[in-house]
Design a protein around this motif. Structure first.
Motif, PDB file in Angstrom:
ATOM      1  N   GLN A   9      -4.889  41.673 -52.064  1.00 50.36           N
ATOM      2  CA  GLN A   9      -3.575  41.036 -51.961  1.00 50.36           C
ATOM      3  C   GLN A   9      -3.264  40.170 -53.168  1.00 50.36           C
ATOM      4  OE1 GLN A   9      -3.191  38.875 -48.262  1.00 50.36           O
ATOM      5  NE2 GLN A   9      -3.861  40.620 -47.031  1.00 50.36           N
ATOM      6  N   LEU A  10      -4.261  39.418 -53.636  1.00 46.38           N
ATOM      7  CA  LEU A  10      -4.049  38.473 -54.727  1.00 46.38           C
ATOM      8  C   LEU A  10      -4.399  39.055 -56.088  1.00 46.38           C
ATOM      9  CD1 LEU A  10      -5.446  35.257 -52.985  1.00 46.38           C
ATOM     10  CD2 LEU A  10      -3.063  35.976 -53.206  1.00 46.38           C
ATOM     11  N   GLN A  11      -4.918  40.290 -56.101  1.00 43.28           N
ATOM     12  CA  GLN A  11      -5.257  40.974 -57.351  1.00 43.28           C
ATOM     13  C   GLN A  11      -6.271  40.172 -58.183  1.00 43.28           C
ATOM     14  OE1 GLN A  11      -3.953  44.287 -58.372  1.00 43.28           O
ATOM     15  NE2 GLN A  11      -3.884  44.068 -56.139  1.00 43.28           N
ATOM     16  N   VAL A  12      -7.326  39.737 -57.510  1.00 47.75           N
ATOM     17  CA  VAL A  12      -8.386  38.984 -58.170  1.00 47.75           C
ATOM     18  C   VAL A  12      -9.725  39.554 -57.722  1.00 47.75           C
ATOM     19  CG1 VAL A  12      -7.023  36.875 -58.381  1.00 47.75           C
ATOM     20  CG2 VAL A  12      -8.420  37.241 -56.331  1.00 47.75           C
ATOM     21  N   SER A  13     -10.799  39.060 -58.304  1.00 44.07           N
ATOM     22  CA  SER A  13     -12.131  39.559 -57.967  1.00 44.07           C
ATOM     23  C   SER A  13     -12.654  38.914 -56.693  1.00 44.07           C
ATOM     24  CB  SER A  13     -13.104  39.260 -59.106  1.00 44.07           C
ATOM     25  OG  SER A  13     -13.296  37.862 -59.232  1.00 44.07           O
ATOM     26  N   ARG A  14     -13.621  39.561 -56.090  1.00 48.53           N
ATOM     27  CA  ARG A  14     -14.242  38.988 -54.888  1.00 48.53           C
ATOM     28  C   ARG A  14     -14.968  37.674 -55.159  1.00 48.53           C
ATOM     29  NH1 ARG A  14     -16.929  44.040 -51.585  1.00 48.53           N
ATOM     30  NH2 ARG A  14     -15.073  45.357 -51.509  1.00 48.53           N
ATOM     31  N   PRO A  15     -15.740  37.569 -56.284  1.00 48.97           N
ATOM     32  CA  PRO A  15     -16.354  36.263 -56.547  1.00 48.97           C
ATOM     33  C   PRO A  15     -15.338  35.128 -56.619  1.00 48.97           C
ATOM     34  CG  PRO A  15     -17.379  37.924 -57.915  1.00 48.97           C
ATOM     35  CD  PRO A  15     -16.211  38.586 -57.254  1.00 48.97           C
ATOM     36  N   SER A  16     -14.144  35.395 -57.166  1.00 51.20           N
ATOM     37  CA  SER A  16     -13.113  34.358 -57.223  1.00 51.20           C
ATOM     38  C   SER A  16     -12.642  33.992 -55.827  1.00 51.20           C
ATOM     39  CB  SER A  16     -11.925  34.840 -58.066  1.00 51.20           C
ATOM     40  OG  SER A  16     -12.308  35.064 -59.403  1.00 51.20           O
ATOM     41  N   ILE A  17     -12.499  34.992 -54.953  1.00 54.31           N
ATOM     42  CA  ILE A  17     -12.123  34.714 -53.563  1.00 54.31           C
ATOM     43  C   ILE A  17     -13.195  33.877 -52.888  1.00 54.31           C
ATOM     44  CG2 ILE A  17     -11.827  35.775 -51.283  1.00 54.31           C
ATOM     45  CD1 ILE A  17      -9.356  36.035 -52.976  1.00 54.31           C
ATOM     46  N   ARG A  18     -14.471  34.178 -53.158  1.00 52.81           N
ATOM     47  CA  ARG A  18     -15.562  33.447 -52.513  1.00 52.81           C
ATOM     48  C   ARG A  18     -15.551  31.979 -52.930  1.00 52.81           C
ATOM     49  NH1 ARG A  18     -19.222  38.471 -54.337  1.00 52.81           N
ATOM     50  NH2 ARG A  18     -18.607  39.909 -52.700  1.00 52.81           N
ATOM     51  N   GLU A  19     -15.351  31.725 -54.219  1.00 53.41           N
ATOM     52  CA  GLU A  19     -15.280  30.338 -54.682  1.00 53.41           C
ATOM     53  C   GLU A  19     -14.078  29.630 -54.058  1.00 53.41           C
ATOM     54  OE1 GLU A  19     -15.756  29.531 -58.845  1.00 53.41           O
ATOM     55  OE2 GLU A  19     -16.989  31.312 -59.131  1.00 53.41           O
ATOM     56  N   ALA A  20     -12.948  30.342 -53.944  1.00 59.11           N
ATOM     57  CA  ALA A  20     -11.758  29.742 -53.338  1.00 59.11           C
ATOM     58  C   ALA A  20     -12.008  29.389 -51.877  1.00 59.11           C
ATOM     59  CB  ALA A  20     -10.575  30.700 -53.461  1.00 59.11           C
ATOM     60  N   LEU A  21     -12.725  30.242 -51.157  1.00 54.83           N
ATOM     61  CA  LEU A  21     -13.028  29.957 -49.749  1.00 54.83           C
ATOM     62  C   LEU A  21     -13.900  28.712 -49.616  1.00 54.83           C
ATOM     63  CD1 LEU A  21     -13.662  33.544 -48.335  1.00 54.83           C
ATOM     64  CD2 LEU A  21     -11.702  32.065 -47.895  1.00 54.83           C
ATOM     65  N   ILE A  22     -14.828  28.535 -50.552  1.00 49.53           N
ATOM     66  CA  ILE A  22     -15.660  27.327 -50.519  1.00 49.53           C
ATOM     67  C   ILE A  22     -14.790  26.095 -50.730  1.00 49.53           C
ATOM     68  CG2 ILE A  22     -17.479  26.061 -51.710  1.00 49.53           C
ATOM     69  CD1 ILE A  22     -18.815  28.733 -52.271  1.00 49.53           C
ATOM     70  N   ALA A  23     -13.876  26.156 -51.705  1.00 45.16           N
ATOM     71  CA  ALA A  23     -12.987  25.028 -51.959  1.00 45.16           C
ATOM     72  C   ALA A  23     -12.136  24.733 -50.732  1.00 45.16           C
ATOM     73  CB  ALA A  23     -12.098  25.319 -53.166  1.00 45.16           C
ATOM     74  N   LEU A  24     -11.641  25.775 -50.068  1.00 49.36           N
ATOM     75  CA  LEU A  24     -10.819  25.585 -48.874  1.00 49.36           C
ATOM     76  C   LEU A  24     -11.634  25.011 -47.724  1.00 49.36           C
ATOM     77  CD1 LEU A  24      -8.794  28.910 -49.078  1.00 49.36           C
ATOM     78  CD2 LEU A  24      -7.844  26.603 -49.311  1.00 49.36           C
ATOM     79  N   GLU A  25     -12.885  25.423 -47.604  1.00 49.80           N
ATOM     80  CA  GLU A  25     -13.743  24.862 -46.554  1.00 49.80           C
ATOM     81  C   GLU A  25     -13.997  23.378 -46.803  1.00 49.80           C
ATOM     82  OE1 GLU A  25     -17.977  25.847 -44.343  1.00 49.80           O
ATOM     83  OE2 GLU A  25     -17.835  25.931 -46.516  1.00 49.80           O
TER      84      GLU A  25
END
Length: 238
Positions: free
Chosen positions: A30-46
């Motif tokens: 959806q965001l046209q980014v890599s999975r590692p970037s999504i994982r780091e974003a999820l940590i920040a959101l948590e």
């Protein structure tokens, strides 16, 4: 930026309180980014309280409404682990080579001591920091000493990296790092600049490889890992 995009969608109730977020794969598409970037974003959101992780189930939007954009900006402005390691790879192998050429006997002793102290330590991060700073001190360039100190400060002040170390680093990982430190120390002590540069680079690339393996290729890996009980040890962001 990715965390902020997801947070904006949460605040707009595209993802409602109590609702499960799309999988890592879906968010990346959806965001046209890599999975590692999504994982780091999820940590920040948590960290910021936008989401919670339920073991074996997924990542869910928290029930309480969130309106803390200032705090999120602070979290996502931190340097990510892969960017930090890329910077360290540009600097620290050369510091090791220079230390092999310039380090005094006192500085060599400090490098050896820090390498030995990491084995079996209950405070491995402190000895890891001491080891890399001792190498910088031995390189004979005050500007490089300052640079390595700044890189260590970025590592130590990052909430994202602290969360990663809680989830992924075991005593076995620290023992592997201690063995790698010994190889670097030995190369520096023998004055072999090429070997010192090589083993220092291998140490940092091994950290990168471990971090990639920790993230894994499974879209649910990060969701499961974030919900796991924190394990002993610290992050391999040495």
């Amino acid at each position: 930026m990715i965390a902020d995009q997801i947070a904006c969608r949460i605040r707009a109730e595209d993802f409602r309180p109590g609702e499960r977020l799309p999988s890592e794969r879906e968010l990346a598409e959806q965001l046209q980014v890599s999975r590692p970037s999504i994982r780091e974003a999820l940590i920040a959101l948590e960290i910021e309280g936008y989401v919670e992780v339920r073991v074996g189930t997924g990542v869910f939007v928290t029930q309480r409404r969130m309106d803390r954009t200032a705090g999120l900006e602070c979290a996502v402005s931190e340097v990510g682990p892969f960017d930090l390691l890329a910077a360290r790879l540009l600097v620290e192998p050369e510091c090791a080579a220079l230390a092999a050429r310039h380090a005094t006997q006192t500085q060599l002793a400090a490098i050896d001591l820090a390498a030995r102290n990491l084995h079996g330590s209950v405070t491995p991060r402190a000895h890891d920091r001491a080891f890399h700073l001792a190498i910088a001190e031995g390189c004979g360039n005050p500007a490089l000493v300052s640079t390595v100190m700044h890189l260590m400060q970025l590592r130590d002040s990052s909430n994202v990296l602290k969360r990663l170390e809680q989830h992924f680093v075991t005593n076995q990982v620290w023992q592997q790092a201690a063995d790698e430190h010994e190889l670097i120390s030995r190369a520096i002590r023998t004055g072999d600049e090429q070997a010192a540069r090589h083993v220092a680079r291998l140490h940092l690339t091994d950290i990168q490889d471990r971090l990639h393996r920790d993230f894994g290729s499974d879209p649910m890996q990060m969701e499961r890992s974030l919900g796991a009980v924190a394990i002993a040890g610290q992050m391999p962001g040495r």
